[in-house]
Design a protein around this motif. Sequence first.
Motif, PDB file in Angstrom:
ATOM      1  N   ILE A  60       2.985   5.732  10.246  1.00 34.83           N
ATOM      2  CA  ILE A  60       3.211   4.302  10.014  1.00 34.83           C
ATOM      3  C   ILE A  60       2.549   3.859   8.718  1.00 34.83           C
ATOM      4  CG2 ILE A  60       2.806   1.974  10.904  1.00 34.83           C
ATOM      5  CD1 ILE A  60       2.773   3.175  13.719  1.00 34.83           C
ATOM      6  N   MET A  61       1.289   4.268   8.558  1.00 35.21           N
ATOM      7  CA  MET A  61       0.519   3.849   7.392  1.00 35.21           C
ATOM      8  C   MET A  61       1.142   4.402   6.122  1.00 35.21           C
ATOM      9  SD  MET A  61      -2.150   2.271   6.173  1.00 35.21           S
ATOM     10  CE  MET A  61      -3.180   2.036   7.618  1.00 35.21           C
ATOM     11  N   GLY A  62       1.267   3.549   5.126  1.00 32.67           N
ATOM     12  CA  GLY A  62       1.844   3.990   3.870  1.00 32.67           C
ATOM     13  C   GLY A  62       1.348   3.162   2.711  1.00 32.67           C
ATOM     14  N   SER A  63       1.939   3.402   1.556  1.00 30.70           N
ATOM     15  CA  SER A  63       1.513   2.712   0.345  1.00 30.70           C
ATOM     16  C   SER A  63       1.802   1.214   0.410  1.00 30.70           C
ATOM     17  CB  SER A  63       2.208   3.328  -0.870  1.00 30.70           C
ATOM     18  OG  SER A  63       3.619   3.296  -0.714  1.00 30.70           O
ATOM     19  N   GLY A  64       2.646   0.797   1.354  1.00 36.98           N
ATOM     20  CA  GLY A  64       2.957  -0.618   1.483  1.00 36.98           C
ATOM     21  C   GLY A  64       1.757  -1.476   1.789  1.00 36.98           C
ATOM     22  N   ILE A  65       0.685  -0.888   2.332  1.00 37.58           N
ATOM     23  CA  ILE A  65      -0.512  -1.663   2.643  1.00 37.58           C
ATOM     24  C   ILE A  65      -1.103  -2.287   1.383  1.00 37.58           C
ATOM     25  CG2 ILE A  65      -2.117   0.276   2.411  1.00 37.58           C
ATOM     26  CD1 ILE A  65      -3.655  -0.830   4.811  1.00 37.58           C
ATOM     27  N   LEU A  66      -0.856  -1.673   0.229  1.00 41.89           N
ATOM     28  CA  LEU A  66      -1.388  -2.196  -1.021  1.00 41.89           C
ATOM     29  C   LEU A  66      -0.695  -3.482  -1.451  1.00 41.89           C
ATOM     30  CD1 LEU A  66      -1.671   1.149  -3.034  1.00 41.89           C
ATOM     31  CD2 LEU A  66      -3.433   0.003  -1.690  1.00 41.89           C
ATOM     32  N   GLY A  67       0.483  -3.775  -0.911  1.00 37.11           N
ATOM     33  CA  GLY A  67       1.222  -4.965  -1.309  1.00 37.11           C
ATOM     34  C   GLY A  67       1.212  -6.082  -0.292  1.00 37.11           C
ATOM     35  N   LEU A  68       0.498  -5.897   0.822  1.00 36.34           N
ATOM     36  CA  LEU A  68       0.547  -6.901   1.894  1.00 36.34           C
ATOM     37  C   LEU A  68      -0.185  -8.185   1.530  1.00 36.34           C
ATOM     38  CD1 LEU A  68       0.172  -4.658   5.072  1.00 36.34           C
ATOM     39  CD2 LEU A  68       2.240  -5.644   4.081  1.00 36.34           C
ATOM     40  N   ALA A  69      -1.268  -8.094   0.758  1.00 33.33           N
ATOM     41  CA  ALA A  69      -1.967  -9.309   0.332  1.00 33.33           C
ATOM     42  C   ALA A  69      -1.048 -10.168  -0.543  1.00 33.33           C
ATOM     43  CB  ALA A  69      -3.245  -8.952  -0.425  1.00 33.33           C
ATOM     44  N   PHE A  70      -0.275  -9.503  -1.392  1.00 37.72           N
ATOM     45  CA  PHE A  70       0.692 -10.224  -2.221  1.00 37.72           C
ATOM     46  C   PHE A  70       1.770 -10.858  -1.350  1.00 37.72           C
ATOM     47  CE2 PHE A  70       4.572 -10.275  -4.879  1.00 37.72           C
ATOM     48  CZ  PHE A  70       4.113 -11.054  -5.928  1.00 37.72           C
ATOM     49  N   ALA A  71       2.192 -10.142  -0.312  1.00 37.06           N
ATOM     50  CA  ALA A  71       3.185 -10.702   0.606  1.00 37.06           C
ATOM     51  C   ALA A  71       2.631 -11.943   1.297  1.00 37.06           C
ATOM     52  CB  ALA A  71       3.596  -9.658   1.645  1.00 37.06           C
ATOM     53  N   LEU A 263       7.702  -5.681   5.213  1.00 32.74           N
ATOM     54  CA  LEU A 263       6.998  -5.467   6.477  1.00 32.74           C
ATOM     55  C   LEU A 263       7.762  -4.488   7.374  1.00 32.74           C
ATOM     56  CD1 LEU A 263       5.752  -9.078   7.340  1.00 32.74           C
ATOM     57  CD2 LEU A 263       4.469  -7.185   6.355  1.00 32.74           C
ATOM     58  N   ALA A 264       9.089  -4.606   7.381  1.00 29.04           N
ATOM     59  CA  ALA A 264       9.875  -3.670   8.185  1.00 29.04           C
ATOM     60  C   ALA A 264       9.671  -2.242   7.694  1.00 29.04           C
ATOM     61  CB  ALA A 264      11.356  -4.051   8.137  1.00 29.04           C
ATOM     62  N   PHE A 265       9.695  -2.070   6.373  1.00 30.03           N
ATOM     63  CA  PHE A 265       9.486  -0.749   5.787  1.00 30.03           C
ATOM     64  C   PHE A 265       8.099  -0.217   6.144  1.00 30.03           C
ATOM     65  CE2 PHE A 265       9.846   1.889   1.654  1.00 30.03           C
ATOM     66  CZ  PHE A 265      10.507   2.892   2.346  1.00 30.03           C
ATOM     67  N   ALA A 266       7.109  -1.126   6.232  1.00 34.69           N
ATOM     68  CA  ALA A 266       5.730  -0.718   6.506  1.00 34.69           C
ATOM     69  C   ALA A 266       5.541  -0.200   7.927  1.00 34.69           C
ATOM     70  CB  ALA A 266       4.780  -1.891   6.254  1.00 34.69           C
ATOM     71  N   PHE A 267       6.467  -0.512   8.848  1.00 38.92           N
ATOM     72  CA  PHE A 267       6.317  -0.088  10.238  1.00 38.92           C
ATOM     73  C   PHE A 267       7.275   1.043  10.623  1.00 38.92           C
ATOM     74  CE2 PHE A 267       3.950  -4.036  10.993  1.00 38.92           C
ATOM     75  CZ  PHE A 267       2.968  -3.560  11.838  1.00 38.92           C
ATOM     76  N   VAL A 268       8.013   1.586   9.660  1.00 34.80           N
ATOM     77  CA  VAL A 268       8.951   2.657   9.985  1.00 34.80           C
ATOM     78  C   VAL A 268       8.184   3.946  10.291  1.00 34.80           C
ATOM     79  CG1 VAL A 268      10.788   4.139   9.138  1.00 34.80           C
ATOM     80  CG2 VAL A 268      10.859   1.699   8.662  1.00 34.80           C
ATOM     81  N   CYS A 269       8.310   4.428  11.508  1.00 32.92           N
ATOM     82  CA  CYS A 269       7.709   5.706  11.901  1.00 32.92           C
ATOM     83  C   CYS A 269       8.660   6.449  12.840  1.00 32.92           C
ATOM     84  CB  CYS A 269       6.375   5.481  12.612  1.00 32.92           C
ATOM     85  SG  CYS A 269       6.525   4.493  14.121  1.00 32.92           S
ATOM     86  N   HIS A 270       9.846   5.918  13.023  1.00 32.96           N
ATOM     87  CA  HIS A 270      10.754   6.388  14.067  1.00 32.96           C
ATOM     88  C   HIS A 270      11.230   7.826  13.895  1.00 32.96           C
ATOM     89  CE1 HIS A 270      10.486   2.081  14.248  1.00 32.96           C
ATOM     90  NE2 HIS A 270      11.078   2.067  15.406  1.00 32.96           N
ATOM     91  N   GLY A 471       7.197  -5.253  -5.782  1.00 36.44           N
ATOM     92  CA  GLY A 471       7.457  -3.955  -5.194  1.00 36.44           C
ATOM     93  C   GLY A 471       6.829  -3.858  -3.835  1.00 36.44           C
ATOM     94  N   GLY A 472       7.270  -2.986  -3.004  1.00 33.88           N
ATOM     95  CA  GLY A 472       6.677  -2.716  -1.708  1.00 33.88           C
ATOM     96  C   GLY A 472       7.212  -1.442  -1.156  1.00 33.88           C
ATOM     97  N   GLY A 473       6.376  -0.475  -0.945  1.00 38.44           N
ATOM     98  CA  GLY A 473       6.767   0.771  -0.364  1.00 38.44           C
ATOM     99  C   GLY A 473       6.229   0.910   0.998  1.00 38.44           C
ATOM    100  N   HIS A 474       6.699   2.004   1.769  1.00 33.79           N
ATOM    101  CA  HIS A 474       6.171   2.249   3.099  1.00 33.79           C
ATOM    102  C   HIS A 474       4.776   2.730   2.930  1.00 33.79           C
ATOM    103  CE1 HIS A 474       5.530   3.610   7.000  1.00 33.79           C
ATOM    104  NE2 HIS A 474       5.703   4.882   6.714  1.00 33.79           N
TER     105      HIS A 474
END
Length: 474
Positions: A60-71, A263-270, A471-474
């Motif tokens: 689940i955890m990915g590089s998207g965590i770096l962009g959540l404050a901006f979100a 946020l959806a991309f940040a929770f993809v682990c399926h 930008g926002g990655g998983h």
Amino acid sequence: MELQKMNGHSREDGFDGLDAMAEHEEFLPHKTGVKKEMHFTDFEGKTSFGMSIFNLSNAIMGSGILGLAFAMSNTGIILFLILLLSIAVLSAYSIHLLLKCAGVVGIRAYEQLGNRAFGAPGKMLAGCVITIHNIGAMSSYLFIVKSELPLVIQAFLGKHENTGEWFLNGNYLIMIVSALIILPLALMKELGYLGYTSGFSLSCMVFFLISVIYKKFNIPCPLDIGHHNVTPTDSHALINATDFCEAKLITMNSQTAYTIPILAFAFVCHPEVLPIYTELRDATKKRMQAVANVSILAMFCMYLLTALFGYLTFFGAVESELLHTYSKVDPLDVLVLCVRLSVLVAVTLTVPVVLFPIRRAVLQILFPEKPFHWARHIIIAFCLIVIVNILVIFVPSIRDIFGLIGATTAPSLIFILPGIFYIRIVPEEQEPLMSRPKVQSACFAAVGFIFMTMSLSFIIIDWVTGESRSGGGH
């Protein structure tokens, strides 16, 4: 991890309820006299509950965590919390649908669920979506390595600028990291063995979170912009500094629309759920759902705290990549340097976990009936890593490509495929088409189509108008 025996009981063997099947489903062969149908893995899971949580959390955890404050800065605290909670709950529900489908047919491979639901086209669709999504995720991780590792080495050597040595060239560095770290881990036969590296990777991200919280109380606001590496043309420098230090509860702007796909991309682990389920010790649907719930809850807390304290540190000045914002304050900050290093370690150790589902998808599409073979196992991993390296080296900016992948594959994996698989796989004699669970699944898939349409629309609008995007990655 190749072939798995389907549970000996078929739908005709007398199971009267889905819940009973799901609760008693152990995915171990029973002596019923029914011929066993071979499926994905043919071994009993040996991975502990805790290690499974580490693996799924790391997926689940990915590089998207770096962009959540901006979100959060583009939605406000309350709206961000509502969206984050909604996506987390929906992700847990979609995993519930996948596990129920797996319990009905005794399959623990996403591609085989597609095959059961729609035949060969369904299998190809699931395999292609997983492959495209995870290649995009792997590429985003290696892009971080390419951009951040030279800066870390440069700082350790006391250099104020890149002087062009080969060891400061990001292209060389990602090849070295891929060969010495990623490839050996990717060659492991079972995903469960990566639980140790996943645990270490998560520890690095916990350190990142602790540092973000610590920095909140050590960086004054408003920032002394004239003192930092902010050019006169920086958009933040043109805004009154007093705007930076006001926390907004709900806000809307041109970037708000990207929060949901991010946020959806940040929770993809399926894609990783079913392989982890396969290797879980004493595997049952209830036990695996507990693994998923704990993992999603842990990541929800980490995401929320990182976004909140990052936002409350910089407010309106927060950038789309949080570490860059800290560099504006003090480029030589030792703690920020350590955080960069920990994030690099975390994303590097995540790449092998993300690679496993891609290799499984390739095996399911090209070699569905073949037993495990080390040569095939190694060649596929090597080729995938080479392809991702080529993408990262020769594509100068794939932000738009990642945006396109995130807008299509993330809704597909979280919403659309689990919903339509459930409708097709669960027999109508057990749950009629108009039953509440199937209606909910249909609505769930429809939400995914809406998200996909919205995301693609905003991306196309940005391409046409030429506006910059966050930008926002998983």
